[in-house]
Each structure stands twice: as C-alpha cells, then as structure tokens.
Design a protein around this motif. Structure first.
Motif, PDB file in Angstrom:
ATOM      1  N   LEU A   1       0.807  -1.217   0.000  1.00  0.00           N
ATOM      2  CA  LEU A   1       0.000   0.000   0.000  1.00  0.00           C
ATOM      3  C   LEU A   1       0.842   1.271   0.000  1.00  0.00           C
ATOM      4  O   LEU A   1       1.929   1.315   0.561  1.00  0.00           O
ATOM      5  N   PRO A   2       0.325   2.335  -0.616  1.00  0.00           N
ATOM      6  CA  PRO A   2       1.065   3.601  -0.655  1.00  0.00           C
ATOM      7  C   PRO A   2       1.071   4.320   0.697  1.00  0.00           C
ATOM      8  O   PRO A   2       0.196   4.095   1.528  1.00  0.00           O
ATOM      9  N   TRP A  29       0.462   7.367   1.765  1.00  0.00           N
ATOM     10  CA  TRP A  29      -0.583   8.237   2.292  1.00  0.00           C
ATOM     11  C   TRP A  29      -1.712   7.407   2.899  1.00  0.00           C
ATOM     12  O   TRP A  29      -2.311   7.797   3.909  1.00  0.00           O
ATOM     13  N   ILE A  30      -1.971   6.253   2.304  1.00  0.00           N
ATOM     14  CA  ILE A  30      -3.025   5.391   2.837  1.00  0.00           C
ATOM     15  C   ILE A  30      -2.599   4.770   4.166  1.00  0.00           C
ATOM     16  O   ILE A  30      -3.339   4.800   5.149  1.00  0.00           O
ATOM     17  N   ALA A  81      -1.454  -5.503  -4.641  1.00  0.00           N
ATOM     18  CA  ALA A  81      -2.815  -5.345  -4.132  1.00  0.00           C
ATOM     19  C   ALA A  81      -3.314  -3.935  -4.372  1.00  0.00           C
ATOM     20  O   ALA A  81      -4.504  -3.715  -4.551  1.00  0.00           O
ATOM     21  N   ALA A  82      -2.387  -2.990  -4.402  1.00  0.00           N
ATOM     22  CA  ALA A  82      -2.826  -1.604  -4.537  1.00  0.00           C
ATOM     23  C   ALA A  82      -3.434  -1.339  -5.907  1.00  0.00           C
ATOM     24  O   ALA A  82      -4.321  -0.516  -6.055  1.00  0.00           O
ATOM     25  N   LEU A 122      -9.111   4.174  -3.630  1.00  0.00           N
ATOM     26  CA  LEU A 122      -9.810   4.641  -2.444  1.00  0.00           C
ATOM     27  C   LEU A 122     -10.256   6.087  -2.583  1.00  0.00           C
ATOM     28  O   LEU A 122     -11.284   6.494  -2.041  1.00  0.00           O
ATOM     29  N   TRP A 156      -7.429  14.745  -7.725  1.00  0.00           N
ATOM     30  CA  TRP A 156      -6.208  13.988  -7.411  1.00  0.00           C
ATOM     31  C   TRP A 156      -6.167  12.669  -8.173  1.00  0.00           C
ATOM     32  O   TRP A 156      -5.138  12.273  -8.708  1.00  0.00           O
TER      33      TRP A 156
END
Lengths: 564, 92
Positions: free
Chosen positions: A56-57, A59-60, B17-18, B24, B78
């Motif tokens: 995951l990045p 910011w998340i 997974a991202a 989001l 964004w």
C-alpha cells in the motif's frame, strides 16, 4: 452502577435524530461493506489477508495509522479530558504521541520492515528467542481482546444513549458490521475503511468545533467563560498540568508528564503496538513504511484543535457538565461531553454525519485490534507454535476464523469493560501492563547487542508484574495519585524493572552470535541496509522521512508556543 | 537491500494489491459528494431559526455541505491527475 447512569442518561441525552440523519449513517455503512466486498478480490494468500501483501502507498498507510488510533475511546476520552482538564489535554498528543511517532518512523522502522518480520512477536523471536515470541504473542492477544472490548463497549454506550438501542442489541450489531468487512477483505479492507473513517471523523469534529465556538463567542469568548468557571486559569494553560496529574508539585507534575507519559507510555505504545506497526508493515516500500507514522503525525498534531476545544466548550455550554465541574450532583459524566455537545449545537443533517462519524471512530478502533489480533494469532501462536508446516491457504482460513472468534470474545470483554468508571484510565493502565515492558526490552535489545534471548521474556514478565503491583497499590490507596498518574507510574515502573531484570539475566546467559543479529541491532546493522531507496516512486524531497519528521516536530513545538 | 520486498503470493496476475484494489480516493470522493449534496440542499431548504440558533448563527448544514463538495472535487482531481501514473506502478 454504570447501567443506572446509562438508563438515566438515556432519557435525557437522546439525540433529536430524524429519518434523514439515518440516511447518512446507512450510506456510510453501504460504502464500508462495499469496500469489504471489493477488497476480497485482491486476496489470494495469508499475506494478502493479514498484511495487504505489503503493497500500500504511504498516504493510505499513514492515514490508517492515525485512524486506527482514533477509536471511540480516543474521541470520547479526550473530549472528556478536555472538559475536565482543559488545555493540558494537549500533552497526550504533542508529548504523548508526536515524538514517539517520529522515532518509530526514522529509527525503528528500518529494523521492523527490513527484518521481514510479519509481526512484533516474530521480530522478537528473531532478536531474542522463541519463548519471548510466545510470551509476547499471548500477552498481545490478551491485550487486543480486552481493548477491542473497550472500544465496543464505548460505542455501545453511545448508541444506547443516543439512539435508544439497548446495549445487548447495539454491541452485537456493531461488532457484526466490523466482522463483515474484516472477514471478507482482511487488512486491506480494514485499512481502506480506516482512511475513510478518518475523513468522516473529521466531518464530525470540524463542524462541531466551528458551531461550538460560534455559540460561545469565539476563542476569546471561550477563554473568558473557562477562566470564570471552576477550572479557572489552570484549564487554559498546558503546563504544569497539575490538575491532570493530581501531583501537587508542579515540578513533579511536569516530570510525570514528560517521562511517564511522554517517554514510557507514549514510546511504549507507538513504537511497539502491533495494531499500529502493522499498518506500516503493509506499506509498499521501506521509504513508504518509514513515512507512515510520520505522515500520521501531522494530523495527530492538529487534531487536538478539534478535540480539546469541543471538550472545553462542552464544559461551559452544557449546563449539566458545568454542574459536574462545580462538584454538584448530576447524572452525567465527562464521558458524555462529546454526545452532549453534539446534541446541543448540531442541527439535523450534520447531526447525522456526526453520528456516522462516531460509529466510524468505533469501527476504526475495534477493527485495528481485531486485525492485529488475527495476524499475531495466526502467525505467532498458530503457525509458529501450535500447528506449523501447513500450506498457506490453511493459515488464510485460520486468519478468517480468528477474526470471527476475536469479535465474539470482544463482545464478552465489552461487558467486562462496562464495570469501569473511566475508560481512559483503564486503557492507560492496560498499556502500562502490556506495552511498557515490551518497549523496555525492545529498546534495550535494539541498542545493546549483549542482551540475550532469555532476558527478553524475563524482562517482559518482570515489567508486567511491576505494573500490576503499582496498579493495585494505587487502587488500594497506598499510592495517592490520580488514576492517570497511576498509569504513568506503573508504566515507568514496568520500564525500569523490565530493563533491570533484562540486564541481570543477560549477564548470566549467553547472547546469540553477532551474525544472527545483523539487521536487528543498531550496532550490527550497516548504514546502507537502514536506508531506503530515494528513486522512482520514493523520490522527492517531500518523501524524505527525516525531513518530514523534522517538519512535524517543528510544527508541534510551534503549537506549544502558540498555546498558552 | 531491495527497495520493495517481494510479496509472497500464491497467484501473481495483478502486480500488487494496490492496483488490484479500486482507488480509495474515488470512494472518499463519492462519500463526500453524496453527503455534500444532501447537506447543501438541507441548508438551503430546511433551515430555520432554530437551526441557526443552535450553531451560533451559522447555517451549518449549508457550509458543511459546500465544504464537502469541495473536498469531493479535490479527491476526484487527485485521482485524475495520477491516472497516467498508475499504469506504471512498480510491480514489487
């Protein structure tokens, strides 16, 4: 006794919600469950389920990191502290969190992430020995279930008082929602929902603060009314915070805050609590992992504005809270500050958003505990100890099963938590039992390579026992300090004893050979391996953990200067 | 030391997974868009003296609604801006 208070409160504190408020809540639930369903598609291994496949990045993971901490306990407890103590409450954030978060990101994350450990207990096995891993895993599992229960209970109270559902209904229903999305979507669903929850919680707090300030005549109006109230000027300045610690001497009070809260409890929680660390471990690179707690530190530094201020406003605006502060008999407690203020200043519409925000806060807290519980249980207790050597899909199923059982147990411990009057103090006490000893052996082990395996678990046990003894002494009145200060003392005792015992045991036993400790001990880890890439997705000055860390510390220092 | 540790995975179709997970930011934008619309409408058509008094004279629904719509727009912006980049997301 608590039930009586709640029944009384029920009639008087019922929020004036109408159908449209529930539209906000319902839509929020739809999104939350939808995220769970969609996240399920990305899961094909236990690592996907329990650690989001490490992808995951920043910011998340950063926002999830802070959101996992913004549970119902934090919201309710901190507004309660704001109402009761005023400005000194900021210490919980600026001393009690920011430095530790920066330390975690800059100093400790390379060891956590670099070791490829999937959990804190696993890291302990690598550094110390298997016994330490098991002791910590069991201790952590116990703590997780207890704390998840507290979150659940806090929310149950809120739902019961505000919406009129009975505790017996509210708690299982709430647990069921969390269970649904964590069961389906694993950690990814949990993390995505935490980020969503973060924004909804802001959507609750910001309008609340704005409306509240408008009602009392702005910041200066608030200052006047607080100064004229029972708390007086003490409520308006952060040092020496004697009302918070109930330590009469200002010097000792400051010491208690800085060392007990700022160092031991704070570092103990942020640097070792797996519910938090897990979010960073889910990040896609070392750089992202290091940035995770630091990114989280920015909102953490600013959030007191919308948590402490509403607490203070509630104390002057809501008549029954004012009465409580003056020591008169009343049917409310400080824990009701947030919901009372909501009912007082929010019109229908924003009120619905606020209720959704409260529910979001609860779910964030509970989901974080459940997801860290199932990782530790599946990997450290089940795979490494009780049933090793099975194929990965087996452990994926175990992870899911533990999610269900964890939620059920949390429902049980929720009713235990109900027997405590002040849940903030209860939580801090739990931290002194479970986190402070862990921090002691962790930090000693990181910087002292001579520390041996057996010293790990003996330090843990000694620290926990010390904290329990202090707690019992405070409860029996032998140590005459407030519950909060008792927790600070317990944490300090646990830390000192943990280190002392670990040192003694280390000198009497043999350490692991240096070769096995590379990457786990500061002095044995070459600088290059502690660095992260600064190319590609990790490039850019604004992605430098050190720079960001310095920025947030400067911000916090600045905030301390602005605040009286 | 490798920059991005390999995820241990059974199947390996999608790189991470991202990228397999939906974005989001779109969900956040959706939440605030819906909330924002409802609140703005309430602020315009369902706000009377009582509501204004509660919030100290501010039309809270209206302003919160507008703020939410702005936030939704920011998140959508964004997402748009980083669309071209997601195609090059590193594989691990």
């Amino acid at each position: 006794m608590v039930t009586q208070t709640v029944v009384l409160a029920q009639a008087d504190q019922r929020l004036d919600t109408i159908w449209i408020d529930y539209v906000f809540v319902a839509f929020y639930f739809v999104l939350v469950l939808g995220i769970g369903v969609l996240a399920r598609r990305s899961i094909s291994s236990s690592l996907d389920f329990l650690l989001s496949g490490r992808s995951l990045p920043a910011w998340i993971t950063g926002l999830a990191f802070i959101s996992a901490n913004l549970g119902a306990i934090e919201l309710i407890g901190m507004t309660a502290n704001g109402a009761q103590y005023g400005v000194p409450t900021v210490h919980y954030y600026w001393i009690g969190a920011i430095p530790a978060m920066v330390f975690l990101g800059i100093v400790m994350m390379p060891f956590y992430y670099g070791s490829k450990a999937r959990s804190v207990p696993e890291f302990l096995r690598k550094r110390f020995n298997t016994t330490t891993q098991r002791v910590q895993a069991v201790s952590f599992a116990l703590a997780s279930v207890l704390i998840a229960g507290v979150n659940l209970f806090a929310l149950g109270l809120v739902i019961e008082a505000l919406l009129g559902w009975s505790l017996q209904l509210a708690i299982p229903v709430a647990a069921l929602v969390v269970l649904s999305y964590t069961f389906l979507g694993g950690l990814s669903a949990g993390i995505y929902n935490e980020v969503l929850q973060f924004f909804v919680i802001l959507a609750l707090l910001i309008p609340l603060t704005v409306a509240g300030l408008a009602r009392v005549g702005g910041w200066s109006g608030l200052q006047e009314r607080v100064a004229a109230g029972p708390g007086g000027l003490g409520d308006l300045s952060s040092w020496p915070g004697t009302s918070l610690t109930e330590i009469g001497t200002p010097f000792l009070s400051v010491l208690g805050i800085v060392f007990g809260l700022g160092f031991v409890l704070s570092f103990g929680y942020w640097t070792t609590n797996f519910a938090e660390v897990q979010r960073a471990l889910a990040a896609k690179s070392m750089s992202a992992a290091r940035r995770t707690p630091i990114i989280g530190a920015f909102p953490k530094a600013l959030i007191p504005i919308v948590i402490v201020i509403p607490g203070m406003i509630a104390a002057v605006l809501v008549p029954r809270l004012g009465a409580l502060k003056r020591g008169e008999a009343t049917d409310v407690t400080y824990n009701n500050a947030l919901s009372l203020l909501m009912g007082e200043v929010l019109p229908n519409g924003v009120l619905g958003v606020a209720v959704a925000g409260l529910l979001a806060a609860f779910m964030a807290g509970m989901a974080a505990n459940i997801s860290s519980l199932n990782t530790v249980f599946t990997y450290d207790i089940w795979q490494d100890w009780l049933r090793p050597g099975r194929p990965d899909l087996y452990y994926l199923k175990v992870g899911r099963a533990v999610t269900v059982i964890g939620c059920l147990l949390a429902i049980g411990t929720a009713f235990i938590a109900g027997s405590y009057q002040n849940i903030m103090t209860y939580i801090q006490t739990l931290f002194s039992f479970f986190n402070a000893p862990l921090f002691a052996i962790f930090i000693l082990g990181l910087f002292w390579k001579r520390m041996t395996g057996p010293a790990g678990w003996t330090g843990l046990v000694a620290g926990t026992i010390s904290a329990v003894i202090v707690d019992r002494l405070v409860a029996a009145g032998v140590l005459e300090v407030s519950g909060q200060a008792g927790a600070f003392l317990g944490a300090s005792a646990a830390f000192v004893m943990g280190i002392a015992v670990a040192v003694v045991v280390s000198l009497a036993t043999r350490p692991k050979p240096d070769a096995e400790l590379v990457g786990l001990v500061w002095s044995l880890t070459p600088k290059e391996t502690r660095m992260h890439s600064t190319t590609g997705e990790d490039a850019g000055w604004y992605r430098s953990p050190t720079l960001l860390g310095v920025l947030v510390l400067v911000l916090t220092a600045g905030l301390y200067l602005i605040v009286p | 030391m490798s920059q991005n540790p390999e995820p241990e995975r059974a199947s390996y179709e999608a790189p991470s997974a991202a990228t397999t997970l939906f974005d989001l930011r779109t969900v956040i934008a959706l939440l605030f868009a819906v909330y924002g619309v409802i609140l703005t409408l309430m602020g315009l058509f369902a706000t009377g003296e009582a509501e204004l008094d509660m919030a100290g004279g501010i039309n809270l629904n209206l302003w919160t609604g507008i703020a939410m719509l702005v936030v939704a727009a920011i998140f959508l912006g964004w997402v748009w801006r980083s669309r071209p980049l997601t195609a090059q997301t590193q594989e691990g």
